[in-house]
Scaffold this motif. Sequence first.
Motif, PDB file in Angstrom:
ATOM      1  N   GLY A  80     -19.866  24.157  24.788  1.00 18.59           N
ATOM      2  CA  GLY A  80     -18.698  24.481  24.613  1.00 18.59           C
ATOM      3  C   GLY A  80     -17.854  24.968  25.473  1.00 18.59           C
ATOM      4  N   ARG A  81     -18.262  25.521  26.761  1.00 16.45           N
ATOM      5  CA  ARG A  81     -17.799  25.523  27.718  1.00 16.45           C
ATOM      6  C   ARG A  81     -17.514  24.706  28.929  1.00 16.45           C
ATOM      7  NH1 ARG A  81     -20.371  28.986  33.152  1.00 16.45           N
ATOM      8  NH2 ARG A  81     -18.629  29.006  34.110  1.00 16.45           N
ATOM      9  N   TRP A  82     -17.964  23.722  28.436  1.00 16.81           N
ATOM     10  CA  TRP A  82     -17.323  22.120  28.975  1.00 16.81           C
ATOM     11  C   TRP A  82     -16.752  21.408  28.160  1.00 16.81           C
ATOM     12  CZ3 TRP A  82     -22.236  24.560  29.331  1.00 16.81           C
ATOM     13  CH2 TRP A  82     -22.720  25.218  30.926  1.00 16.81           C
ATOM     14  N   MET A  83     -17.076  21.111  27.155  1.00 16.40           N
ATOM     15  CA  MET A  83     -16.462  20.250  25.912  1.00 16.40           C
ATOM     16  C   MET A  83     -15.162  20.569  26.134  1.00 16.40           C
ATOM     17  SD  MET A  83     -19.004  17.563  26.281  1.00 16.40           S
ATOM     18  CE  MET A  83     -18.490  16.305  24.773  1.00 16.40           C
ATOM     19  N   GLY A  84     -15.190  21.754  25.295  1.00 24.72           N
ATOM     20  CA  GLY A  84     -14.413  22.794  24.184  1.00 24.72           C
ATOM     21  C   GLY A  84     -12.899  21.945  25.433  1.00 24.72           C
ATOM     22  N   ARG A  85     -13.109  21.716  27.009  1.00 24.15           N
ATOM     23  CA  ARG A  85     -11.648  21.059  27.672  1.00 24.15           C
ATOM     24  C   ARG A  85     -11.613  20.111  27.320  1.00 24.15           C
ATOM     25  NH1 ARG A  85     -14.134  24.301  33.438  1.00 24.15           N
ATOM     26  NH2 ARG A  85     -14.312  26.313  32.808  1.00 24.15           N
ATOM     27  N   LEU A  86     -11.995  19.270  26.851  1.00 23.05           N
ATOM     28  CA  LEU A  86     -11.367  18.141  26.970  1.00 23.05           C
ATOM     29  C   LEU A  86     -10.575  17.424  25.718  1.00 23.05           C
ATOM     30  CD1 LEU A  86     -14.969  15.935  27.479  1.00 23.05           C
ATOM     31  CD2 LEU A  86     -13.343  16.700  29.291  1.00 23.05           C
ATOM     32  N   PRO A  87      -9.742  16.740  25.721  1.00 23.39           N
ATOM     33  CA  PRO A  87      -8.980  16.680  25.174  1.00 23.39           C
ATOM     34  C   PRO A  87      -9.433  15.290  23.291  1.00 23.39           C
ATOM     35  CG  PRO A  87      -8.799  14.691  26.733  1.00 23.39           C
ATOM     36  CD  PRO A  87      -9.710  15.956  26.867  1.00 23.39           C
ATOM     37  N   ALA A  88      -9.156  15.234  22.505  1.00 25.40           N
ATOM     38  CA  ALA A  88      -9.963  15.076  21.654  1.00 25.40           C
ATOM     39  C   ALA A  88     -10.325  13.397  21.987  1.00 25.40           C
ATOM     40  CB  ALA A  88      -8.958  15.092  20.497  1.00 25.40           C
ATOM     41  N   ARG A  89      -9.582  12.601  22.313  1.00 20.37           N
ATOM     42  CA  ARG A  89     -10.308  11.418  22.066  1.00 20.37           C
ATOM     43  C   ARG A  89     -11.557  10.954  23.256  1.00 20.37           C
ATOM     44  NH1 ARG A  89      -6.010   6.192  24.449  1.00 20.37           N
ATOM     45  NH2 ARG A  89      -5.969   7.757  26.117  1.00 20.37           N
ATOM     46  N   ARG A  90     -11.129  12.143  24.689  1.00 18.42           N
ATOM     47  CA  ARG A  90     -12.396  11.978  25.223  1.00 18.42           C
ATOM     48  C   ARG A  90     -13.832  12.920  24.615  1.00 18.42           C
ATOM     49  NH1 ARG A  90     -11.930  13.846  31.484  1.00 18.42           N
ATOM     50  NH2 ARG A  90      -9.720  12.309  30.804  1.00 18.42           N
ATOM     51  N   LEU A  91     -13.660  13.812  23.614  1.00 15.36           N
ATOM     52  CA  LEU A  91     -14.650  13.955  22.959  1.00 15.36           C
ATOM     53  C   LEU A  91     -15.334  12.715  22.210  1.00 15.36           C
ATOM     54  CD1 LEU A  91     -13.393  17.459  21.958  1.00 15.36           C
ATOM     55  CD2 LEU A  91     -15.486  17.125  23.133  1.00 15.36           C
ATOM     56  N   LEU A  92     -13.920  12.132  21.292  1.00 17.06           N
ATOM     57  CA  LEU A  92     -14.896  10.793  20.386  1.00 17.06           C
ATOM     58  C   LEU A  92     -15.507   9.940  21.321  1.00 17.06           C
ATOM     59  CD1 LEU A  92     -15.100   9.798  17.647  1.00 17.06           C
ATOM     60  CD2 LEU A  92     -12.925   9.424  18.146  1.00 17.06           C
ATOM     61  N   VAL A  93     -14.918   9.418  22.668  1.00 17.99           N
ATOM     62  CA  VAL A  93     -15.356   8.546  22.963  1.00 17.99           C
ATOM     63  C   VAL A  93     -16.887   8.704  24.086  1.00 17.99           C
ATOM     64  CG1 VAL A  93     -15.299   6.903  25.112  1.00 17.99           C
ATOM     65  CG2 VAL A  93     -13.256   7.697  23.206  1.00 17.99           C
ATOM     66  N   THR A  94     -17.099  10.168  23.969  1.00 13.66           N
ATOM     67  CA  THR A  94     -18.043  10.646  24.388  1.00 13.66           C
ATOM     68  C   THR A  94     -19.137  10.765  24.056  1.00 13.66           C
ATOM     69  OG1 THR A  94     -16.753  11.959  26.400  1.00 13.66           O
ATOM     70  CG2 THR A  94     -19.234  12.358  26.561  1.00 13.66           C
ATOM     71  N   ASP A  95     -19.193  11.387  22.452  1.00 10.65           N
ATOM     72  CA  ASP A  95     -20.101  10.722  21.627  1.00 10.65           C
ATOM     73  C   ASP A  95     -20.399   9.866  21.510  1.00 10.65           C
ATOM     74  OD1 ASP A  95     -21.300  12.251  19.426  1.00 10.65           O
ATOM     75  OD2 ASP A  95     -20.146  11.204  18.328  1.00 10.65           O
ATOM     76  N   SER A  96     -19.368   8.987  21.209  1.00  9.44           N
ATOM     77  CA  SER A  96     -19.819   7.269  20.787  1.00  9.44           C
ATOM     78  C   SER A  96     -20.324   6.877  22.031  1.00  9.44           C
ATOM     79  CB  SER A  96     -18.420   7.074  20.491  1.00  9.44           C
ATOM     80  OG  SER A  96     -17.935   7.008  19.451  1.00  9.44           O
ATOM     81  N   VAL A  97     -19.944   6.751  23.574  1.00 11.86           N
ATOM     82  CA  VAL A  97     -21.138   6.270  24.456  1.00 11.86           C
ATOM     83  C   VAL A  97     -22.143   6.781  23.943  1.00 11.86           C
ATOM     84  CG1 VAL A  97     -21.372   5.370  26.688  1.00 11.86           C
ATOM     85  CG2 VAL A  97     -19.221   5.899  25.060  1.00 11.86           C
ATOM     86  N   LEU A  98     -22.790   7.612  23.515  1.00  4.60           N
ATOM     87  CA  LEU A  98     -23.724   8.334  24.064  1.00  4.60           C
ATOM     88  C   LEU A  98     -24.550   8.430  22.709  1.00  4.60           C
ATOM     89  CD1 LEU A  98     -26.012  10.540  25.428  1.00  4.60           C
ATOM     90  CD2 LEU A  98     -24.823  12.199  23.556  1.00  4.60           C
ATOM     91  N   ARG A  99     -23.865   8.259  21.678  1.00  4.04           N
ATOM     92  CA  ARG A  99     -24.588   7.436  20.102  1.00  4.04           C
ATOM     93  C   ARG A  99     -25.062   5.900  20.895  1.00  4.04           C
ATOM     94  NH1 ARG A  99     -25.561  11.291  16.226  1.00  4.04           N
ATOM     95  NH2 ARG A  99     -25.617  10.130  14.352  1.00  4.04           N
ATOM     96  N   ALA A 100     -24.131   5.272  20.952  1.00  6.28           N
ATOM     97  CA  ALA A 100     -24.380   3.732  21.596  1.00  6.28           C
ATOM     98  C   ALA A 100     -25.551   3.330  22.147  1.00  6.28           C
ATOM     99  CB  ALA A 100     -22.469   3.311  22.230  1.00  6.28           C
TER     100      ALA A 100
END
Length: 427
Positions: A80-100
């Motif tokens: 949370g300390r790092w991910m919570g600073r990201l905007p919503a779009r970057r959170l979604l893209v980061t998770d989607s890339v990791l899962r892909a």
Amino acid sequence: MFSAAPGRLIPSPYRSLFADRTFRRLMPVFALSDLGDGMTVVAVAWLAFTLGPDGGQGTLAGVAVAAYVLPGALGALILGRWMGRLPARRLLVTDSVLRAVLLGAVPLAHMAGLLTPAVYVGLLGASSLLHAWGKAGKHTLFAPLLPDDQRLAANSMLSTSLWSATIVGPALAGLFMEAVSPAWIIGLDAATFAVLALQTGRTALPQSSVPPATGGTRRGLIILRRQPELLGLLLVTWVFNLAFGPVKIALPLFVSDNLAAGTGLLGAYWAAFGIGAVIGALALGAAKRLPLWPAMLGIIAGHGIGMLPFTLTDTAFPSLIGFAFAGLVYGPYSALSFTLIQDRAPADSLTTVTAARSAVLLTASPLGAALGGFLLDRTNAPAVLVGCGALMLLTVPTSIAALKLYGNHRRRPQPPHLPTEQARHIA
């Protein structure tokens, strides 16, 4: 004339929602990703059965399913300390890339003969590490872009997409697995996440005027704890999910032992539940205004009532109708709860609050399933299923009493010695 007629059949909240260009671009890829996840629900366990040693297939399947879900709670808490600073779009893209990337490695490792049980569980677990943040970004993305009166319709569409995927996804997976390995179904899910990341990354979104707050998941948990309404929602939803957890364990036993039927009837139960949920979620989105707390407590009560026909074991018809009714009233719950969070949580902490909520709720259903297994060893499936409904019904008066107590506390007059600004803050 002819082209105008279908538009009149669509409720105005959905017409105005799809008039938004951003929503039109993103909703189809959200639905595609949901469909991929719906197929993977079947493929993850099935592939584990083929990889597990003789006598250990069931254990590996359970570990694989848990690995595909539970690390998301860990990621929400420790990152949370790092991910919570990201905007919503970057959170979604980061998770989607990791899962892909990681889910896409499953069919490649399988083709190369490198997919051992340990590698399989490791890939599944690592792929889910950021998923609570990805879901938080998904539900937060539209909050600053849409007017307040369109949020309920948007959340209803997201819920409808998920429920539709639970109906169509497993059926498609069953058809595909007649021709290909379940590893390729997981690879297909990875492709849907790649499309989601690409489309979300290239869609122009207005810059939010409120930057994300620092503090991560810890800040989200603090906000939930300090706001009685959000904390109450979290507790009620946790108990609701806990009460539903044993259903997934007891329903197959009810079908096989009490009704002496097979998997076809079990599939009919879940199809009836899912179809009811889709109808309920769509109907909710057409409602322009709805009292959120009464509606959510009504959903819990209705779901509990829908579980009571499981006392009748001579025929499947009463419990099948009851389960469909439970799905009908359950469908809108997620949209209502997310709408309440979007309305009450601070705008700069919406993603952290949503991620913290997901981390807490991820523990409820597995605990409920474990409790259901414990109870099944000491009683029978109808008793467990009806007990789930009774717990849901008991949740409603308890919540009403807590809400009234909280309301009376808020109406209590402030002591005269408090400064005016402090009195306003407490009120």
